[in-house]
Design an enzyme around this catalytic site. Structure first.
Site, short mmCIF file in Angstrom:
data_model
loop_
_atom_site.label_atom_id
_atom_site.label_comp_id
_atom_site.label_asym_id
_atom_site.label_seq_id
_atom_site.Cartn_x
_atom_site.Cartn_y
_atom_site.Cartn_z
N GLU A 36 0.89 -1.17 0.00
CA GLU A 36 0.00 0.00 0.00
C GLU A 36 0.92 1.21 0.00
O GLU A 36 1.57 1.51 1.00
CB GLU A 36 -0.89 -0.03 1.25
CG GLU A 36 -1.76 1.20 1.42
CD GLU A 36 -2.48 1.23 2.77
OE1 GLU A 36 -2.83 0.15 3.31
OE2 GLU A 36 -2.68 2.35 3.29
N ARG A 40 1.46 10.14 0.85
CA ARG A 40 1.94 11.11 1.84
C ARG A 40 3.15 11.83 1.31
O ARG A 40 3.71 12.70 1.98
CB ARG A 40 2.31 10.39 3.14
CG ARG A 40 1.09 9.83 3.82
CD ARG A 40 1.44 9.09 5.09
NE ARG A 40 0.36 8.18 5.38
CZ ARG A 40 0.33 7.35 6.40
NH1 ARG A 40 1.32 7.33 7.24
NH2 ARG A 40 -0.69 6.56 6.57
N LYS A 123 -11.07 -0.28 6.74
CA LYS A 123 -9.81 -0.08 7.48
C LYS A 123 -10.21 0.42 8.87
O LYS A 123 -11.07 1.31 8.98
CB LYS A 123 -8.97 0.95 6.73
CG LYS A 123 -7.71 1.36 7.43
CD LYS A 123 -6.79 2.11 6.48
CE LYS A 123 -5.60 2.69 7.24
NZ LYS A 123 -4.37 2.70 6.45
C1 3PG Z 1 -1.52 3.65 7.94
O1 3PG Z 1 -1.70 4.63 7.23
O2 3PG Z 1 -2.11 2.58 7.74
C2 3PG Z 1 -0.65 3.79 9.16
O3 3PG Z 1 0.03 4.97 9.18
C3 3PG Z 1 0.25 2.63 9.43
O4 3PG Z 1 0.42 2.66 10.78
P1 3PG Z 1 1.75 2.18 11.48
O5 3PG Z 1 2.85 3.01 10.90
O6 3PG Z 1 1.52 2.41 12.95
O7 3PG Z 1 1.93 0.71 11.16
#
Ligand code: 3PG
Length: 205
Positions: A36, A40, A123
């Site tokens: 994924e 960002r 999600k």
């Molecule tokens: C996302 O967008 O799914 C999260 O930022 C991932 O979260 P994590 O970095 O705590 O695994």
């Protein structure tokens, strides 16, 4: 392509599209051929396009906040669209483009709205702050057909709590693709982290 086949979705942040190819290959090598790629950074669309060329790798777009970004992601070759929240026009655009869409929903009201849009998997983000596995278990009582993908604070230490729930389709996380290792271009270390994560998931089955 079943994006939940591995019950694990690496959430990646790529700052330099030059890292996209070696990162994609590291994921395939590590037995976790899915990414994924989050919107960002400015490198997201180009990285998706590069990674989409890698054989056997399923590439989707994450942190998709607007219909315009859905369009950009689809043009780049994204096979699925992930959004941190629930926005009807984002869901609609992804559905119109024939892409699997995973929007964020954490409250009963959001889950009802998601269901009304024809969504069967959401999600659950940030999972650690919205009550973790026990919140998902409670929500799955009234929403018995909904599947969840907890993300945010998921780690090797707590993924078993989530994967023990049959309503959890997969967990998402960045721990096997840490930004520091991408920046250091230590793709061999990422392959090892992916292998470890895959074995951990397999040991939960
Ligand atoms: C996302 O967008 O799914 C999260 O930022 C991932 O979260 P994590 O970095 O705590 O695994």
């Amino acid at each position: 392509m079943d994006m939940y086949a591995h019950r694990l979705i690496p959430v990646v942040v790529i700052h330099d599209a030059a890292d996209a190819e070696p990162l994609g290959r590291a994921l395939v090598e590590g037995g976790l051929p899915i990414a994924e790629v989050t919107f960002r950074t400015d490198a997201a669309a180009e990285s998706i396009a590069i990674m989409s060329e890698i054989d056997g790798l399923t590439v989707g777009a994450g942190t998709v906040l607007s219909p315009d970004q859905v369009e950009l992601a689809v043009e780049a070759g994204a096979q699925f669209i992930v959004s941190p929240g629930l926005r009807a026009d984002v869901v609609r655009e992804a559905q119109m483009d024939g892409r699997q869409v995973l929007p964020g929903a954490v409250t009963p009201g959001e889950l009802m709205a998601a269901q009304a849009m024809g969504i069967d998997t959401v999600k659950f983000f940030p999972a650690n702050l919205y009550g973790g596995a026990s919140a998902i278990r409670a929500l799955s009582a009234p929403f018995s057909t909904m599947r969840f993908v907890p993300t945010g604070g998921v780690s090797a230490q707590n993924l078993g709590d989530y994967l023990a729930l049959s309503c959890v389709a997969a967990v998402g996380g960045s721990w096997m693709v840490p930004a520091g290792l991408i920046q250091a271009q230590d793709f061999a270390a990422i392959t090892i982290l992916c292998r470890d994560a895959v074995s951990l998931v397999q040991s939960q089955r």
